[in-house]
Design a protein around this motif. Sequence first.
Motif, mmCIF file in Angstrom:
data_model
loop_
_atom_site.group_PDB
_atom_site.id
_atom_site.type_symbol
_atom_site.label_atom_id
_atom_site.label_comp_id
_atom_site.label_asym_id
_atom_site.label_seq_id
_atom_site.Cartn_x
_atom_site.Cartn_y
_atom_site.Cartn_z
ATOM 1 N N ALA A 1 18.550 17.206 92.522
ATOM 2 C CA ALA A 1 18.161 17.855 93.420
ATOM 3 C C ALA A 1 19.064 18.748 94.144
ATOM 4 N N ARG A 2 20.147 17.936 94.585
ATOM 5 C CA ARG A 2 21.292 18.116 95.539
ATOM 6 C C ARG A 2 22.169 19.010 94.878
ATOM 7 N N HIS A 3 22.464 19.080 93.687
ATOM 8 C CA HIS A 3 23.636 19.564 92.965
ATOM 9 C C HIS A 3 22.953 20.827 91.992
ATOM 10 N N LEU A 4 21.545 20.973 91.856
ATOM 11 C CA LEU A 4 21.214 22.008 90.737
ATOM 12 C C LEU A 4 21.730 23.473 91.159
ATOM 13 N N VAL B 1 27.272 27.620 88.007
ATOM 14 C CA VAL B 1 28.224 27.321 87.006
ATOM 15 C C VAL B 1 27.653 27.457 85.685
ATOM 16 N N ASP B 2 26.650 27.055 85.453
ATOM 17 C CA ASP B 2 26.045 27.343 83.945
ATOM 18 C C ASP B 2 24.649 27.924 83.928
ATOM 19 N N MET C 1 30.888 19.242 86.069
ATOM 20 C CA MET C 1 31.973 18.288 85.730
ATOM 21 C C MET C 1 32.298 17.434 86.845
ATOM 22 N N CYS C 2 31.226 16.606 86.995
ATOM 23 C CA CYS C 2 31.498 15.108 87.662
ATOM 24 C C CYS C 2 30.958 14.179 87.236
#
Length: 232
Positions: A119-122, A128-129, A97-98
Amino acid sequence: MHHLPTVVATDLEWASFYAADLVEARFPGTPRPPRPNLMTAEARELRDQLARVERVERVAVMPGEHPAPVDLDVVTALNNLAIEAYTCAAMVAQAIMCPTPAPPATLQANVGPLLDFAARHLVEADFVDPGLAEDLAPRARRIVNTLAHHLDLWPDGHVLRITCPWCPTDGPQAAGDGQWTLRVRIMPGDQIAIVCEGSCEPPGKDVTTWWGGRPCWPLWDWAWLAKRLQAA
């Protein structure tokens, strides 16, 4: 068992590093990584004979060539890469949610920042999902394979010009002076790994897995393997 989100993130991180190189590779004549010349004397003689024939028969534009100022195969790959990279970044952004990163300005732009974002947020996004990493895994693998193919980075059988620290240096199973035994192999499932094709038996703590009875190190362990080889 390896943590799938980390594996997929590693693929995307690697791809983000080489994405700009693919942009440059659209111009004919862009340097590629050198490949060791491991041809036999007979193969070299055949190659030279074919080269002499080709030179005699050459015309301005040979069959299969084109006078385009860019490599059309690479341009097509760039177009596909732009779509794949933006899709990965958008799916990750939606999960956490960004704001979604801006799409590439053109289909031939450097998509490294998009891949780096994904890559940094996966890992967080998959938490979350749940299942997001599984959905992105084949897409990330296609991205890696595209870059590897067009940049000549990981052709199957590519030889690493470095001595395996675990291969015996003497005795009947010694690799021999100047013989390189570490090779890149494309394994089942399009997984890429470095395999030692010598006669070594590394300690269990130093081997990720085995393939065909030989020690091998998949992509996600290459950073560790590089440090181990440098320290040898």
